[in-house]
Design an enzyme around this catalytic site. Structure first.
Site, PDB file in Angstrom:
ATOM      1  N   ARG A 118     -14.447  51.940  25.472  1.00 32.77           N
ATOM      2  CA  ARG A 118     -14.313  50.793  26.382  1.00 32.77           C
ATOM      3  C   ARG A 118     -12.879  50.301  26.541  1.00 32.77           C
ATOM      4  NH1 ARG A 118     -19.203  49.530  23.579  1.00 32.77           N
ATOM      5  NH2 ARG A 118     -21.004  49.765  24.964  1.00 32.77           N
ATOM      6  N   LYS A 140      -3.332  52.432  38.577  1.00 37.03           N
ATOM      7  CA  LYS A 140      -4.402  53.190  39.223  1.00 37.03           C
ATOM      8  C   LYS A 140      -4.671  54.437  38.394  1.00 37.03           C
ATOM      9  CE  LYS A 140      -4.304  52.236  44.196  1.00 37.03           C
ATOM     10  NZ  LYS A 140      -4.090  52.871  45.510  1.00 37.03           N
ATOM     11  N   GLU A 182       7.008  60.282  48.583  1.00 35.75           N
ATOM     12  CA  GLU A 182       6.668  58.937  48.124  1.00 35.75           C
ATOM     13  C   GLU A 182       7.902  58.030  48.134  1.00 35.75           C
ATOM     14  OE1 GLU A 182       3.724  57.880  47.714  1.00 35.75           O
ATOM     15  OE2 GLU A 182       2.403  59.473  47.010  1.00 35.75           O
ATOM     16  N   LYS A 224       7.417  48.755  44.110  1.00 36.48           N
ATOM     17  CA  LYS A 224       6.011  48.862  43.711  1.00 36.48           C
ATOM     18  C   LYS A 224       5.622  47.738  42.760  1.00 36.48           C
ATOM     19  CE  LYS A 224       2.261  51.883  42.669  1.00 36.48           C
ATOM     20  NZ  LYS A 224       1.761  53.261  42.550  1.00 36.48           N
ATOM     21  N   GLU A 234      -5.499  46.003  45.069  1.00 40.64           N
ATOM     22  CA  GLU A 234      -5.456  46.534  46.428  1.00 40.64           C
ATOM     23  C   GLU A 234      -6.435  45.839  47.367  1.00 40.64           C
ATOM     24  OE1 GLU A 234      -6.010  50.870  48.279  1.00 40.64           O
ATOM     25  OE2 GLU A 234      -4.533  50.831  46.680  1.00 40.64           O
ATOM     26  N   ARG A 238      -1.138  45.746  48.749  1.00 38.95           N
ATOM     27  CA  ARG A 238      -0.951  47.006  48.044  1.00 38.95           C
ATOM     28  C   ARG A 238      -1.426  48.210  48.861  1.00 38.95           C
ATOM     29  NH1 ARG A 238      -2.257  48.462  41.666  1.00 38.95           N
ATOM     30  NH2 ARG A 238      -1.547  50.628  41.797  1.00 38.95           N
ATOM     31  N   ASN A 242      -0.297  53.145  50.666  1.00 38.65           N
ATOM     32  CA  ASN A 242      -1.054  54.341  51.021  1.00 38.65           C
ATOM     33  C   ASN A 242      -0.625  54.929  52.366  1.00 38.65           C
ATOM     34  OD1 ASN A 242      -2.873  54.458  48.731  1.00 38.65           O
ATOM     35  ND2 ASN A 242      -3.829  52.622  49.565  1.00 38.65           N
ATOM     36  N   HIS A 245      -1.497  58.502  53.267  1.00 36.06           N
ATOM     37  CA  HIS A 245      -2.469  59.003  52.302  1.00 36.06           C
ATOM     38  C   HIS A 245      -3.852  59.254  52.905  1.00 36.06           C
ATOM     39  CE1 HIS A 245       0.692  57.849  49.586  1.00 36.06           C
ATOM     40  NE2 HIS A 245       0.000  58.197  48.527  1.00 36.06           N
ATOM     41  N   HIS A 249      -4.909  62.788  52.113  1.00 35.68           N
ATOM     42  CA  HIS A 249      -6.042  63.121  51.252  1.00 35.68           C
ATOM     43  C   HIS A 249      -7.008  64.061  51.964  1.00 35.68           C
ATOM     44  CE1 HIS A 249      -5.575  59.314  48.517  1.00 35.68           C
ATOM     45  NE2 HIS A 249      -4.672  60.234  48.280  1.00 35.68           N
ATOM     46  N   HIS A 262       0.330  66.962  46.534  1.00 35.86           N
ATOM     47  CA  HIS A 262       0.016  65.633  47.044  1.00 35.86           C
ATOM     48  C   HIS A 262       1.116  65.104  47.960  1.00 35.86           C
ATOM     49  CE1 HIS A 262      -1.459  61.546  47.249  1.00 35.86           C
ATOM     50  NE2 HIS A 262      -0.351  61.093  46.722  1.00 35.86           N
TER      51      HIS A 262
END
Length: 355
Positions: A118, A140, A182, A224, A234, A238, A242, A245, A249, A262
């Protein structure tokens, strides 16, 4: 050495950027609760940097857990293997993980840390440009599913991010270029002056001039950190991170994870977003050219795969994490230095561009 902080109250943490941070092993040791450190890495990074880490932490029991190299291994199956090794080595709740590698290692290790018993602490030590300027900062963590990238994960912040710029000297050129996608993103969405600085510093960046590289990484992390401090999970601001992206993606999923890096997919996705912006009158032709030229200057792809059209893109984008109420949310530039999140993109406009 440069240091900045991700301001998240009791979960705030430092980002340390240095040419040789392991000369100060206390940067890692102060975050350990025991005399053992579990290091998740891949065989390539292990061969390059494991001995340096052992030398710096000679009085710490390092347990290395190696996973295969590549985006295609960022899966629940690999995650289960890592957890299995933690269990076999009797890692308790006072264990600490260290992610030594690029974005795949960082994302995977972070999600293991968030899930194991946990939640246990972890440290990010990114070794690629992409992970140094983006994925290691902000908490993330995730693994991929066959139907979508990063669909299984959690927001879980590290104890610290330690960036050793020397690792870039061993980075393959293609990986370095992927990271630049990026870097360029930050200029487009947030800082027009930084974008112009990148245009002027192209050769120094390619030559890995220490002061230029450190300044570049620092500014990316600074941007960032500012955004994450305002919107950790997000819900709004935020999402601008992306840029490229949603389209990117889709490219990664359609082409098979690992075939396009990526950053390469983000680069092509950013050019698509720029074309959308041009059609909506948000970018001038000159701005689109500047964006395209800067990506090309770092050997990044600026066109989508020839075998992908509107239908293939839409099939994947419908599974994107940014879909809300059945609407795909796109990040679109509104001039260099500014961007917006919108679902108001006409399907015919998209079809014309993606076809």
């Amino acid at each position: 050495m440069s240091t900045l902080t991700v301001e998240l109250g009791v979960r705030s943490y430092p980002i340390i950027i240095s040419e040789n941070p392991l000369s100060q092993p206390e940067l890692i040791k102060k975050h350990l609760k025991t005399n053992r450190l579990f290091v998740v890495t891949n065989p390539v990074v292990y061969g390059l940097w494991a001995e340096k880490l052992r030398s710096a932490l000679a009085d710490i029991d390092l347990v290395f857990i190696q996973v295969p190299d590549g985006e295609e291994y960022k899966t629940l199956h690999t995650m289960e293997q890592v957890i299995g090794e933690l269990l076999q080595n009797h890692a308790a709740r006072d264990a600490t993980l260290l992610a030594l590698g690029g974005g795949v290692i960082g994302d995977l290790t972070g999600y293991v840390a968030a899930s194991y018993q946990r939640g246990i602490p972890f440290i990010q030590m990114p070794t690629t440009l992409l992970s140094q300027v983006d994925s290691s900062v902000g908490g993330k963590t995730a693994v991929n599913h066959a139907l979508g990238k990063n669909m299984i994960g959690a927001f879980y912040q590290p104890q610290t991010v330690i960036i050793d710029t020397q690792t870039l000297t061993t980075l393959p050129p293609r990986e370095f270029s992927a990271g630049m996608a990026e870097v360029i993103k930050y200029g487009i969405i947030y800082d027009a002056e930084f974008f112009q600085w990148l245009e002027l510093q192209q050769q120094a960046i390619k030559d890995l001039q220490t002061d230029v590289i450190q300044k570049m990484i620092y500014r990316c992390c600074e941007i960032k950190a500012e955004i994450v401090a305002q919107d950790e999970r997000e819900k709004g601001l935020r999402a601008l991170l992306n840029l490229g992206h949603t389209f990117g993606h889709a490219i990664e999923a359609e082409q098979g994870y690992g075939n396009w890096l990526h950053g390469e997919a983000v680069s092509a996705g950013t050019i698509i977003a720029s074309k959308v912006a041009r059609q909506k009158g948000w970018l001038t032709a000159s701005e689109v050219s500047r964006i395209r030229n800067l990506h090309e200057a770092f050997d990044l792809p600026v066109d989508a795969p020839e075998d992908m059209g509107f239908q293939q893109f839409m099939a994947h984008m419908q599974h994107d994490k940014k879909v809300e109420a059945g609407q795909i949310r796109f990040i679109i530039p509104q001039g260099i230095g500014n961007a917006v999140v919108t679902s108001d993109i006409d399907s015919e406009l998209l079809k014309n561009i993606l076809s």
